[in-house]
Design an enzyme around this catalytic site. Structure first.
Site, PDB file in Angstrom:
ATOM      1  N   GLY A  43      33.248  52.284 141.555  1.00  0.00           N
ATOM      2  CA  GLY A  43      32.942  51.342 142.626  1.00  0.00           C
ATOM      3  C   GLY A  43      33.282  49.905 142.267  1.00  0.00           C
ATOM      4  N   SER A  44      32.993  49.520 141.041  1.00  0.00           N
ATOM      5  CA  SER A  44      33.231  48.127 140.645  1.00  0.00           C
ATOM      6  C   SER A  44      34.710  47.783 140.750  1.00  0.00           C
ATOM      7  CB  SER A  44      32.759  47.885 139.212  1.00  0.00           C
ATOM      8  OG  SER A  44      31.376  48.145 139.108  1.00  0.00           O
ATOM      9  N   ASN A  57      21.905  48.645 147.590  1.00  0.00           N
ATOM     10  CA  ASN A  57      21.512  49.506 146.477  1.00  0.00           C
ATOM     11  C   ASN A  57      20.069  49.326 146.038  1.00  0.00           C
ATOM     12  OD1 ASN A  57      23.168  47.097 145.774  1.00  0.00           O
ATOM     13  ND2 ASN A  57      22.331  47.490 143.747  1.00  0.00           N
ATOM     14  N   GLN A  65      26.699  53.083 148.044  1.00  0.00           N
ATOM     15  CA  GLN A  65      25.415  53.747 148.291  1.00  0.00           C
ATOM     16  C   GLN A  65      25.452  54.614 149.545  1.00  0.00           C
ATOM     17  OE1 GLN A  65      22.549  53.851 146.473  1.00  0.00           O
ATOM     18  NE2 GLN A  65      23.441  52.618 144.843  1.00  0.00           N
ATOM     19  N   SER A 113      32.003  55.387 144.924  1.00  0.00           N
ATOM     20  CA  SER A 113      31.845  55.749 143.514  1.00  0.00           C
ATOM     21  C   SER A 113      31.213  57.139 143.415  1.00  0.00           C
ATOM     22  CB  SER A 113      30.953  54.726 142.814  1.00  0.00           C
ATOM     23  OG  SER A 113      30.691  55.154 141.497  1.00  0.00           O
ATOM     24  N   HIS A 152      29.610  58.814 141.050  1.00  0.00           N
ATOM     25  CA  HIS A 152      28.352  59.136 140.356  1.00  0.00           C
ATOM     26  C   HIS A 152      27.098  58.835 141.169  1.00  0.00           C
ATOM     27  CE1 HIS A 152      26.889  55.162 138.687  1.00  0.00           C
ATOM     28  NE2 HIS A 152      28.136  54.819 138.934  1.00  0.00           N
ATOM     29  N   CYS A 194      16.354  42.708 134.173  1.00  0.00           N
ATOM     30  CA  CYS A 194      15.974  42.692 132.765  1.00  0.00           C
ATOM     31  C   CYS A 194      17.150  43.083 131.877  1.00  0.00           C
ATOM     32  CB  CYS A 194      14.804  43.636 132.508  1.00  0.00           C
ATOM     33  SG  CYS A 194      15.038  45.265 133.188  1.00  0.00           S
TER      34      CYS A 194
HETATM   35  C1  PLP Z   1      26.661  51.567 141.647  1.00  0.00           C
HETATM   36  C2  PLP Z   1      27.218  50.561 142.606  1.00  0.00           C
HETATM   37  C3  PLP Z   1      28.448  49.913 142.362  1.00  0.00           C
HETATM   38  C4  PLP Z   1      29.217  50.118 141.088  1.00  0.00           C
HETATM   39  O1  PLP Z   1      29.844  51.366 141.030  1.00  0.00           O
HETATM   40  P1  PLP Z   1      30.383  51.887 139.599  1.00  0.00           P
HETATM   41  O2  PLP Z   1      31.117  53.136 139.923  1.00  0.00           O
HETATM   42  O3  PLP Z   1      29.178  52.109 138.768  1.00  0.00           O
HETATM   43  O4  PLP Z   1      31.283  50.826 139.077  1.00  0.00           O
HETATM   44  C5  PLP Z   1      28.918  49.033 143.305  1.00  0.00           C
HETATM   45  N1  PLP Z   1      28.251  48.794 144.439  1.00  0.00           N
HETATM   46  C6  PLP Z   1      27.073  49.389 144.725  1.00  0.00           C
HETATM   47  C7  PLP Z   1      26.384  49.100 146.007  1.00  0.00           C
HETATM   48  C8  PLP Z   1      26.521  50.286 143.809  1.00  0.00           C
HETATM   49  O5  PLP Z   1      25.346  50.866 144.085  1.00  0.00           O
END
Ligand code: PLP
Length: 396
Positions: free
Chosen positions: A70-71, A151, A179, A199, A201, A324
């Site tokens: 996602g990033s 998220n 999400q 993404s 995962h 944190c």
């Molecule tokens: C988890 C998340 C990401 C990042 O995705 P990755 O695959 O971990 O890089 C980006 N945007 C949102 C809203 C997320 O929840």
């Protein structure tokens, strides 16, 4: 009891996704760019998965780019749209104050390049409106990027309406749907989406793999230079096994979407009902326009990190908005964006459940949170001041 209630952070891979990956590590391990049959078999599989991914979100196969997650998809979408705009003298971008850091930090970088960024205020219910977007669009707006579902607080934005406004004004619309994918129905045509990030995962697929959907008329800018993979827009040998796991997990999620939504929503609403019994607490984000599995509360007079640690002792894995991990004690930017004051935002708890969560687990979580909140309040000097009237409650 051990309960995983942090599915917004990541999910357990499904057995089916794991099994779908194995052939591409074991037998079909060729490099899709190689011309001999080992490679061609892999190439064919790759394009098959691309078509299947395209079918799920309603686009063409060539509009699907496989990324590392996602990033990366967020980065590439935003940088592409910004630089395309710049060529036409457009250096203004619209987003919101409660985006994921993959979006916010990319926007910060673009600000250093001279782009002007407008971050829309988020209403206390965790929603932005299409009207806010319409009001913010200017002659020089290059991009609107607004997340599909948040998220932390799980609120679902009116994406189709926002997309419509962008389309009418000729502005590229990107949405971080990390999400949303696998949890809410996505159709990029019906929802007027030009670019979208996914993404694996977050829906029982593997980590380190994602999708950038980008409308074919948009010329993508590379983040990674090298070979001609992904139509020359994303170099690096394709992670075919991960792609297989992702597409399998996404198909399963979408095929079971209605059933899972009904089931998880019921559990979520019971969780909300149970936690609402805790005095001086508040649900963060709209109760209705919200992801089926997301519950996010603030409890006055306590501190999120202690809450998490004590819940962990009771076997419950949850999350707090406080950053944190970054070593700072700043409260969540999302909770601040919806107007929670610092003291309240510090006492936040996010529980993200899924279709594997049971009703018994939900009851266990409710009791555990109630116990831990009481325990922490009993030890808190702030709570004593509140009870003695030396300090005013912020939450009713
Ligand atoms: C988890 C998340 C990401 C990042 O995705 P990755 O695959 O971990 O890089 C980006 N945007 C949102 C809203 C997320 O929840």
């Amino acid at each position: 009891m051990k309960i995983y209630a942090d599915n917004a952070a990541t999910t357990k891979m499904s057995k089916r996704a794991i099994e779908a990956m194995i052939p591409y590590m074991d037998t079909v391990y060729g490099n899709p760019s190689s011309l001999y049959s080992f490679g061609q078999e892999a190439k064919e599989a790759l394009e098959g998965f691309r078509q299947r991914a395209a079918d799920i979100i309603g686009c063409e196969a060539r509009e699907i780019l496989f990324t590392s997650g996602g990033s990366e998809a967020d980065n590439q979408a935003i940088i592409t749209a910004a630089h395309l705009g710049e060529k036409k003298g457009k250096k203004h971008i619209i987003s919101t104050a409660f985006e994921h850091h993959a979006v916010l930090h990319t926007l910060k970088k673009l600000e250093k390049e001279g782009f002007e960024v407008t971050l829309l205020d988020v209403h206390e219910n965790g929603l932005v409106t299409a009207q806010q977007v319409a009001d913010a669009i200017r002659e020089d707006t290059a991009l609107v990027t607004i997340m599909f579902a948040n998220n932390e607080i799980g609120t679902i934005q009116p994406i189709a309406e926002i997309g419509k406004v962008c389309r009418e004004k000729g502005v590229i619309f990107h949405t971080d749907a990390v999400q949303a994918a696998g949890h809410i129905r996505i159709n990029v045509i019906e929802q007027n989406i030009d670019m979208l990030s996914i993404s694996a995962h977050k829906f029982h697929g593997p980590k380190g793999i994602g999708i950038l959907y980008s409308k074919k008329s948009i010329r993508l800018e590379n983040l990674i230079e090298g070979g001609a993979q992904e139509r020359g827009k994303r170099a690096g040998t394709e992670n075919l096994a991960a792609i297989a796991g992702m597409v399998t997990a996404l198909e399963d999620a979408v095929n079971n979407l209605d059933e899972n939504t009904a089931k998880v929503t019921k559990l979520r609403d019971r969780l909300i009902e149970g936690l609402n019994e805790i005095p001086h607490s508040i649900l963060n984000g709209d109760a209705v326009s919200r992801l089926p599995g997301n519950v996010n509360f603030c409890f006055e007079g306590i501190e999120g990190e202690s809450l998490l640690l004590l819940l962990d002792d009771k076997g419950v894995a949850a999350s707090s908005g406080s950053a944190c991990t970054s070593g700072s004690l700043d409260p969540s930017h999302v909770l601040l964006a919806i107007g929670r004051v610092h003291d309240v935002a510090h006492g936040s708890l996010r529980l993200s459940i899924n279709e594997e969560t049971t009703a018994e687990e939900v009851e266990y979580i409710i009791t555990a949170v109630k116990d831990v909140v009481s325990l922490l309040r009993g030890m808190s000097p702030v709570w004593r001041n509140l009870m003695e009237g030396k300090q005013k409650f912020i939450l009713e």
